[in-house]
Design an enzyme around this catalytic site. Structure first.
Site, PDB file in Angstrom:
ATOM      1  N   GLY A  51       0.769  -1.062  -0.096  1.00 26.28           N
ATOM      2  CA  GLY A  51      -0.052  -0.036  -0.011  1.00 26.28           C
ATOM      3  C   GLY A  51       0.714   1.105  -0.203  1.00 26.28           C
ATOM      4  N   ARG A  64     -11.042   3.794 -15.625  1.00 27.75           N
ATOM      5  CA  ARG A  64     -10.019   3.373 -16.497  1.00 27.75           C
ATOM      6  C   ARG A  64     -10.888   2.276 -17.479  1.00 27.75           C
ATOM      7  NH1 ARG A  64      -5.215   3.147 -13.062  1.00 27.75           N
ATOM      8  NH2 ARG A  64      -5.901   4.498 -11.429  1.00 27.75           N
ATOM      9  N   ASP A  97      -5.619  -1.580 -17.117  1.00 27.17           N
ATOM     10  CA  ASP A  97      -6.123  -0.727 -16.053  1.00 27.17           C
ATOM     11  C   ASP A  97      -5.303   0.597 -15.894  1.00 27.17           C
ATOM     12  OD1 ASP A  97      -3.617  -2.681 -15.486  1.00 27.17           O
ATOM     13  OD2 ASP A  97      -3.608  -1.644 -13.792  1.00 27.17           O
TER      14      ASP A  97
END
Length: 497
Positions: free
Chosen positions: A127, A184, A261
């Protein structure tokens, strides 16, 4: 309209108004003892935020993940996608947190923290984003904006001493990105792959109503209906993507990770990772050390974009049964790209208009540059000096100086064919206006990273000042327009960030 504080921003949350399946609401994981390394006043002006607000304690708290944006609803979005040509399944914002959507003087902007901690979509990731990649992304979006190429923008760069393990131990950072939308191609692929046409329709309606409302209106001769709106949206995305690719190719930009993506539904440059502006030109230049097969090499970018558009079109097939209608829209890509690329290259070569027989002239230049490893940016920039009667600087970039001069003489003859108004000084000035002197070369970004590690944002300031107006020569900044030093050849960028 200029807001004195973050609390006075006009915040909307249109994406958060979609059904809960589209995202997960969650709070960021703040950095420890965060420090604001840089804030971008130009980007702040887009949302009506004053310069004073950028220096406030509240600004640091919000953009380090310590507190939410006033009025915002923090979330991470889900999407899927193809990565390096292979279906990767569910992906999503693995380290990005959407804070909210802010109404600016000329439109709305979503604000997103990148590197703000784990989400349900982090998979094996931690993350976090590291300082190195965050500086590169912060600078890249502003560099592309300066070049007139559609892109996300950068608002803030916050750093910390929190350790992050990559190939070595690095330190954490959060970059705040701005975009009208972060939807996206993979957002559509997600619902199509899961065979959930209702959610796919909701997403399509959201995108059309918010960003392509003109697509609701049938064109002359078209019958009204939902299929038409979807086809018109696809046509607009196709046009924007084709023109974006022309922009990338014309400035020698390699994205490095053109996964579906990472493709914006608005035709913006999105997700700056192992990108690069070419130094020594290679037609098959690969900027991403992780791209062992060269899928995303410079000369493949336009065709990869079309491949990605076909994945988007395939996703819409669940809503538009007419395959031939979808294919007809996508078939427009090549014509649009070629026209846009030729328009850009005509301007770079000092031609008032592109002719079909100019193709060999351009192809021969690119081949000559490839064979001689000539610098991409400086080759085009120095064409103007050659037009002014000083071809030596252009020749200096080529091993075969005679071949470079012979090619330029062909260009000069082409200029002469344009007849009346063939003023060399005016032509050269026009070429300088479109051929940048300053681009974000890897070694310049590396110098900014090294300074940032020491807490010095001076190089970021210097680069932003140059890259915002990259075609205008600045006194005392010759080093930023020079060929890269020898040590720059050892810089490798990869998907690790």
């Amino acid at each position: 309209m200029t807001a004195a504080t973050l609390a006075q921003l006009r915040v909307d949350n249109s994406f958060a108004a979609l059904p809960a399946a589209f995202y997960t609401r969650l709070a960021p994981q703040p950095l420890t003892a965060p420090r604001l390394l840089h804030a971008n006043e130009q980007a702040a002006a887009l949302i009506g935020l004053s310069a004073d607000a950028l220096r406030s304690d509240e600004f640091l708290r919000v953009f380090s993940g310590q507190q939410p944006l006033p009025g915002g609803q923090t979330l991470a979005a889900v999407y899927s996608g193809h990565q390096f040509g292979v279906w990767a399944g569910q992906l999503g914002d693995g380290r990005a947190h959407l804070l909210g959507e802010v109404a600016g003087p000329d439109g709305n902007w979503e604000l997103q923290l990148k590197g703000a901690g784990m989400t349900p979509y982090s998979r094996m990731g931690d993350g976090r984003a590291v300082l190195r990649s965050s500086v590169r992304e912060y600078l890249a979006s502003e560099a592309m904006h300066g070049l007139g190429i559609p892109t996300t923008r950068s608002l803030a760069l916050v750093v910390s001493d929190d350790p992050v393990m990559r190939e070595t131990v690095e330190t954490a950072a959060i970059v705040t990105r701005m975009s009208p939308s972060f939807v996206r191609f993979g957002s559509f692929e997600h619902w199509s792959s899961r065979r959930q046409p209702d959610e796919l329709r909701i997403l399509a309606d959201y995108v059309i109503d918010k960003f392509y409302p003109e697509c609701r209106e049938p064109r002359p001769g078209e019958a009204p209906g939902p299929d038409g709106a979807l086809l018109r949206m696809l046509a607009e995305v196709t046009r924007r993507t084709a023109e974006l690719m022309a922009g990338w190719q014309a400035v020698g930009f390699c994205h490095g990770v053109m996964n579906t993506d990472n493709m914006s539904i608005l035709g913006l440059t999105l997700d700056y990772g192992p990108y690069g502006f070419m130094d020594a030109f290679r037609l098959d230049h690969i900027c991403n050390h992780s791209d062992s097969e060269g899928r995303y090499a410079w000369n493949r970018q336009p065709s990869v974009a079309l491949w990605n558009l076909y994945r988007l079109g395939g996703s819409l097939h669940a809503l538009v049964p007419d395959v031939e209608a979808l294919r007809a829209v996508l078939d427009s890509y090549e014509v649009i790209f070629t026209r846009a690329f030729h328009q850009r290259m005509a301007a770079k070569l000092g031609l008032r208009e592109w002719r079909a027989d100019d193709e060999p002239l351009l192809d021969d230049l690119l081949r000559l540059m490839h064979d001689n490893r000539a610098d991409f940016t400086l080759t085009f920039r120095r064409l103007a000096d050659a037009v002014r009667g000083r071809p030596q600087g252009l020749q200096d970039l080529f091993i075969d100086r005679d071949a470079a001069l012979a090619w330029f003489e062909r260009l000069a003859a082409r200029h002469a064919q344009e007849g009346a108004g063939n003023d060399a000084q005016a032509r050269a000035a026009g070429m300088d206006a479109v051929n940048p002197l300053y681009v974000l070369r890897n070694h310049l970004a590396e110098q900014a990273i090294r300074a940032a590690k020491a807490g010095d944002a001076g190089e970021i300031d210097t680069l932003l000042a140059l890259l915002r107006d990259p075609c205008v020569e600045q006194p005392g900044r010759d080093a930023y327009a020079a060929l890269p030093p020898d040590w720059a050849g050892g810089i490798e960028v990869s998907c690790s960030s």
